[in-house]
Design a protein around this motif. Structure first.
Motif, mmCIF file in Angstrom:
data_model
loop_
_atom_site.group_PDB
_atom_site.id
_atom_site.type_symbol
_atom_site.label_atom_id
_atom_site.label_comp_id
_atom_site.label_asym_id
_atom_site.label_seq_id
_atom_site.Cartn_x
_atom_site.Cartn_y
_atom_site.Cartn_z
ATOM 1 N N PRO A 824 0.840 -1.202 0.000
ATOM 2 C CA PRO A 824 0.000 0.000 0.000
ATOM 3 C C PRO A 824 0.872 1.248 0.000
ATOM 4 O O PRO A 824 2.060 1.200 0.332
ATOM 5 C CB PRO A 824 -0.805 -0.135 1.303
ATOM 6 C CG PRO A 824 -0.002 -1.044 2.167
ATOM 7 C CD PRO A 824 0.713 -1.969 1.246
ATOM 8 N N GLU A 825 0.308 2.387 -0.349
ATOM 9 C CA GLU A 825 1.081 3.630 -0.423
ATOM 10 C C GLU A 825 1.254 4.283 0.946
ATOM 11 O O GLU A 825 2.169 5.087 1.142
ATOM 12 C CB GLU A 825 0.404 4.616 -1.385
ATOM 13 C CG GLU A 825 0.348 4.133 -2.826
ATOM 14 C CD GLU A 825 1.732 3.883 -3.398
ATOM 15 O OE1 GLU A 825 2.655 4.659 -3.093
ATOM 16 O OE2 GLU A 825 1.899 2.889 -4.125
ATOM 17 N N ASP A 826 0.369 3.964 1.873
ATOM 18 C CA ASP A 826 0.425 4.580 3.203
ATOM 19 C C ASP A 826 1.508 3.904 4.047
ATOM 20 O O ASP A 826 1.422 2.710 4.344
ATOM 21 C CB ASP A 826 -0.930 4.438 3.892
ATOM 22 C CG ASP A 826 -0.972 5.153 5.242
ATOM 23 O OD1 ASP A 826 0.078 5.705 5.656
ATOM 24 O OD2 ASP A 826 -2.034 5.155 5.887
ATOM 25 N N PRO A 827 2.565 4.635 4.470
ATOM 26 C CA PRO A 827 3.626 4.029 5.279
ATOM 27 C C PRO A 827 3.117 3.388 6.566
ATOM 28 O O PRO A 827 3.691 2.396 7.027
ATOM 29 C CB PRO A 827 4.557 5.210 5.581
ATOM 30 C CG PRO A 827 4.328 6.173 4.466
ATOM 31 C CD PRO A 827 2.864 6.046 4.140
ATOM 32 N N LYS A 828 2.035 3.932 7.146
ATOM 33 C CA LYS A 828 1.504 3.347 8.376
ATOM 34 C C LYS A 828 0.962 1.953 8.118
ATOM 35 O O LYS A 828 1.146 1.040 8.936
ATOM 36 C CB LYS A 828 0.410 4.249 8.961
ATOM 37 C CG LYS A 828 0.937 5.573 9.507
ATOM 38 C CD LYS A 828 -0.182 6.390 10.123
ATOM 39 C CE LYS A 828 0.362 7.712 10.680
ATOM 40 N NZ LYS A 828 -0.714 8.546 11.267
ATOM 41 N N GLU A 829 0.266 1.796 6.977
ATOM 42 C CA GLU A 829 -0.247 0.470 6.627
ATOM 43 C C GLU A 829 0.891 -0.504 6.345
ATOM 44 O O GLU A 829 0.859 -1.668 6.738
ATOM 45 C CB GLU A 829 -1.163 0.583 5.397
ATOM 46 C CG GLU A 829 -2.484 1.275 5.666
ATOM 47 C CD GLU A 829 -3.337 0.485 6.664
ATOM 48 O OE1 GLU A 829 -3.402 -0.755 6.524
ATOM 49 O OE2 GLU A 829 -3.902 1.112 7.571
ATOM 50 N N VAL A 830 1.924 0.000 5.666
ATOM 51 C CA VAL A 830 3.092 -0.838 5.373
ATOM 52 C C VAL A 830 3.756 -1.284 6.678
ATOM 53 O O VAL A 830 4.131 -2.450 6.841
ATOM 54 C CB VAL A 830 4.101 -0.068 4.493
ATOM 55 C CG1 VAL A 830 5.398 -0.876 4.350
ATOM 56 C CG2 VAL A 830 3.507 0.219 3.125
ATOM 57 N N ALA A 831 3.895 -0.352 7.618
ATOM 58 C CA ALA A 831 4.520 -0.680 8.901
ATOM 59 C C ALA A 831 3.733 -1.761 9.629
ATOM 60 O O ALA A 831 4.311 -2.670 10.243
ATOM 61 C CB ALA A 831 4.629 0.574 9.762
#
Length: 941
Positions: A824-831
């Protein structure tokens, strides 16, 4: 602040109580000795009462322990100030820590004396002086000592404050040779500890007993100065006064007389309040502001040159020694031709060559004119189901067991050269040493002290056996880090005589150039030889601010171009070597250079690429890598605010790496050495001055010698083997040592913080009672669901960068890529996804893991600081030892910063339990004889 010292003293007395007499103030020391029948029983009872009170006080949480201690303390002390004590939560945590540290130091000290007299009154011109204790042996005074707590930050935990000061051991002569004026605050810290030594020398003068040991007991270490006579005492006092005046801030010159007189009795102190400096209660000056460095850092020149003729001198001298002696220690500088000379001398002899790096063995094989395939590596694939697995993808028709592989070559009489890595040699059983010495004519050991602690242990054991059963074999030890016969040769001979451990030591003295020291040990005659070889170098210092997890490599290249002529051209030609002892930085910098089109190779212990172009590597660069074609060496600190001065014990690594670029044998051209201290934004000037002092006063100082700790017992070594093609379930130790650094580097370079966490139920039956400032717990073997990994995005987190990093060809990148088909583009989701991916549902914990935690717990842990444990120095250079700071959560939800560590030796079960062996080793590190233990005086300018 005072209460911390009282807590430490209370703990020490509790530890000493079994051998102690606590004297009432109205009973002078001499009167006690003359009337022991009258006072002895009461004094023993008073000491044991402290031990009993300690046992009751240290039960409960931090707040409860601190409250009970203060209640006891205020009921016993008459001072008015002790009645008005208000403490914070942090203060309570510190009190708990100092109580425990005191008790452990008391346990250590009481082993040195038959009796200990606490608070003995010594008469002096109608008044009494009260040292903290006098140690007695055989009914005579053996020592006088005081306790000293150093804690200058209110509201800071012991971890943040006391242990971050970076104390170090120094001889008085070394200090006088290196000293220069300090800033007021650094001088205050230094003087207030130095005055404790002055006070104890004053006590020794009153007692008039010689010889006598003067002991200063710190929470981390104790320092013992042997005073042999009245004249010796007066010399020590004079040197302490001289040292205090040499280090005095320049603006306090008018107070020289007052400072010197105050050290006659050591009963004064320095404090700074509202910008004013006080000696006791009298003002002596004002604090000057630190002046930042204006503009670009100047370039330092080192025009020394001891050139090519020394190679010929070295070759001739070693040939003479080889004819006369069987055991040769060649400690000459890098570049003088130690290996080439040794190979020439053993030509025609069946020779075993042991070296820490395969690259060096390959070069030696070329000299011998024969090649033996040493390759045993393969690719590794990381997998995950409920837990982690890996598979070694490698040929299955090779001999993978080191012992069988080496001994098969030894028994092959057609093989003239037997090349063995230090790591492989340590797996040879001791019974094979006899067969080896019957089968070879010569043994060459390269870089003994740089082979890692477990390999050093086995090599010293082998040398001890050889010295007793030489069998006509010639043995040559080639190691440029053995810079002093007084220090290093003596340590080696101690091990050959049977000593099991020699602690780390710093010494400052002249060594002849060249120097030959002949010796006889057990059944062999030997000689130590060293000759210097220096080339003209140009030093530059480029402080680099670090505001994220990964340095700005583009900014580094730009800054280097400003001070080094044709630096960009050198990069294009592959003429630059980068050294940074941080694998995360190494791989990220190598990727950056490759992306910019510069040729690059990586060198570190676990990665052996063909060397071409620019080189980026860890300390492996220092040993067995010929890089004489490189024109510039760039030394980068391994983390932010790392002080080269505070890590002076690593100086030989820097010296060896610098010598790898050799230099012009005619001395006509210089090579560049660039130090890049990484600093917090705004601290560039401080880091510049600290690095400049390191270069001037340590790195290029031929008088500065360092000996790292060495063991020669059966302590570190543990048997192990690995079969190719077989799927291996990873233990927690395997995952954290072998894969976590690479995974962290990939994510950190994309702006993600990676933090391992432990939530453990800690029980005291698993605690290792070691004399360090941390509680040590061995993790129970079995499966654990109490370990997890947090991944958090920083403001600079970039998913596009992460996608690029996943294209790398290493096990970590391949593992992540196989599990992250679409990000996903959202770093929070990636984290969030990454946290789940890196956290196993369960993971096996082996017996080789320990967790070191503070004595007390806090509420929440924010940023985890870059902290290390005392064990790291004990296991210096051993790639099998792994430690890292972690967040630890207890069953109540309290948090603390801890250190996770693992080493195969921690799983040992033999006649000497690992805890007892570590106690022995750490106690040797703690006991400092004939040196001063002081705040690191090289920090401020």
């Amino acid at each position: 602040m005072i209460i911390y010292g009282e807590a430490f003293e209370f703990g020490i007395v509790a530890g000493l109580a079994d051998k102690a007499y606590l004297l009432p103030r109205d009973v002078p020391f001499r009167e006690f000795l003359e009337a022991r029948r009258i006072y002895g029983k009461k004094a023993r009872k008073r000491a044991l009462e402290v031990k009993k009170a300690y046992s009751k006080i240290v039960k409960g949480n931090s707040a409860e322990i601190a409250f009970k201690f203060l209640e006891w303390y205020t009921s016993r002390k008459e001072s008015i100030r002790s009645k008005k004590i208000e403490i914070s939560n942090v203060d309570a945590e510190n009190i708990v820590t100092y109580l425990e540290l005191g008790r452990r130091m008391g346990d250590l000290i009481k082993e040195k004396f038959e009796e200990i007299i606490l608070e003995p009154g010594i008469p002096y011109y109608g008044k009494f002086r009260y040292p903290d204790f006098i140690g007695m042996n055989n009914g005579k005074i053996a020592a006088v000592g005081d306790f000293k707590v150093y804690h200058r930050f209110l509201g800071k935990t012991v971890w943040d404050a006391t242990w971050a000061i970076e104390f170090e051991s120094y001889t008085l002569d070394e200090l006088l040779a290196r000293a220069r004026p300090l800033t007021a605050r650094s001088y205050k810290d230094f003087f207030n500890v130095l005055s404790k030594y002055a006070k104890l020398l004053f006590y020794a003068r009153i007692l008039e007993v010689y010889p006598i040991d003067v002991l200063v007991i710190f929470p981390q270490v104790y320092s013992k100065i042997r005073v042999n006579s009245k004249e010796h005492l007066e010399t020590l006092q004079e040197k302490i006064r001289e040292l205090a005046l040499v280090l005095l801030p320049r603006n306090l010159g008018k107070s020289r007389g007052r400072i010197a007189r105050s050290l006659d009795r050591g009963d004064s102190y320095i404090k700074i309040s509202d910008g004013k400096i006080y000696l006791g209660e009298g003002e002596i000056g004002v604090e000057e502001e630190f002046k930042a460095l204006p503009g670009r850092a100047p370039i330092l020149f080192l025009p020394k040159f001891r050139g090519g003729w020394r190679r010929k001198k070295h070759r001739e001298d070693i040939r003479k020694i080889f004819k006369k002696h069987d055991f040769i220690v060649d400690a000459s500088d890098q570049g003088v031709g130690k290996t080439t000379t040794a190979i020439g001398l053993v030509h025609g002899m069946r020779t075993l060559v042991i070296a820490p790096r395969k690259k060096l063995l390959e070069q030696i094989m070329l000299m011998f004119g024969e090649y033996i395939d040493l390759t045993s590596e393969g690719n590794v694939r990381l997998e995950k189901e409920k837990t982690f697995y890996d598979v070694l993808e490698a040929p299955s028709n090779r001999t993978w067991q080191a012992h069988k592989k080496v001994m098969a070559t030894v028994r092959d009489r057609d093989t003239e050269l037997i090349p063995v890595t230090s790591d492989a040699f340590k797996y040879l059983r001791e019974g094979s040493w006899k067969e080896i010495l019957k089968s070879v004519d010569a043994v060459i050991i390269e870089e003994l002290t740089n082979s890692g602690s477990s390999a050093i242990e086995r090599l010293l054991g082998f040398l001890r056996y050889y010295s007793r059963h030489p069998n006509g074999v010639k043995v040559m030890v080639l190691d440029g880090s053995l810079t002093s016969p007084k220090l290093h040769l003596q340590a080696i001979l101690d091990h050959l005589r049977g000593r099991k451990y020699t602690p780390s030591q710093v010494s400052l003295h002249e060594v002849e150039d060249p120097v030959v020291a002949e010796f006889s040990i057990n059944k062999v005659s030997g000689a130590y030889y060293r000759i210097h070889l220096d080339f003209p170098l140009k030093f530059s210092i480029l402080p680099l601010p670090l505001s994220s997890q990964i340095p700005n490599w583009a900014l580094l290249i730009s800054k280097a171009e400003d001070v080094i002529e044709n630096f960009k051209a050198q990069l294009n030609e592959g003429d630059v070597m980068f050294y940074v002892d941080n694998r995360i930085y190494v791989e990220d910098l190598a990727n950056f250079l490759a992306e910019k089109g510069f040729p690059v190779s990586i060198v570190h212990a676990e990665k052996r690429e063909t060397i071409r172009g620019n080189v980026v590597g860890t300390s492996s660069i220092a040993f067995g890598v010929d890089l004489k074609d490189k024109g510039t060496l760039v030394v980068i600190s391994p983390y932010r605010d790392y002080s080269f001065e505070d890590h002076a014990h690593n100086v030989e690594v820097f010296r060896q790496i610098i010598k790898r670029i050799r230099g012009d044998p005619e001395g006509k051209e210089y090579k560049n050495v660039v130090f890049v201290p990484l600093s917090s934004p705004g601290k560039e000037s401080i880091m510049y001055f600290q690095t400049k002092a390191f270069i001037n006063r340590v790195l290029t100082n031929r008088k500065f010698h360092v000996m790292l700790p060495m063991s020669s017992g059966s302590f570190y070594h543990v048997w192990k083997s690995r079969a190719p093609g077989r799927r291996r379930e990873l233990t927690l130790e395997d995952f954290l040592r072998e894969y976590y650094p690479s995974l962290k580097r990939i994510l950190a370079s994309a702006g993600f913080i990676v933090r391992p966490n432990f939530k453990l139920k800690l029980s005291f039956d698993r605690e290792w009672d070691l004399p360090i400032h941390l509680r040590v717990y061995r993790l129970l073997s079995g499966y654990s669901r109490r370990f997890w990994v947090e991944v958090m995005p920083t403001p600079s987190a970039d998913v596009r960068v992460l996608r690029e990093r996943l294209k790398e060809k290493n096990p970590g990148a391949r593992f992540l890529k196989s599990r992250l088909e679409k990000l996903p583009e959202d770093p929070k989701e990636v984290a969030k996804i990454l946290s789940g991916l890196l956290t196993p549902k369960e993971i096996e914990v082996g017996y080789s893991s320990i967790l070191m935690v503070p004595y007390s717990w806090g509420d929440k842990v924010g940023r985890i600081p870059q902290v290390t444990s005392p064990l790291k120095r004990v296991f210096v250079g051993d790639w099998e030892y792994f430690e890292m700071p972690v967040k630890v959560v207890n069953e109540s939800g309290d948090e603390a910063v801890g250190i996770y560590a693992s080493h195969p030796a921690f799983s040992r079960v033999d006649t000497v339990p690992i805890v007892e062996r570590l106690k022995e080793v750490l106690s040797a590190e703690i006991a400092r004889e004939n040196v001063l233990f002081l705040p690191n005086v090289w920090k401020a300018y």
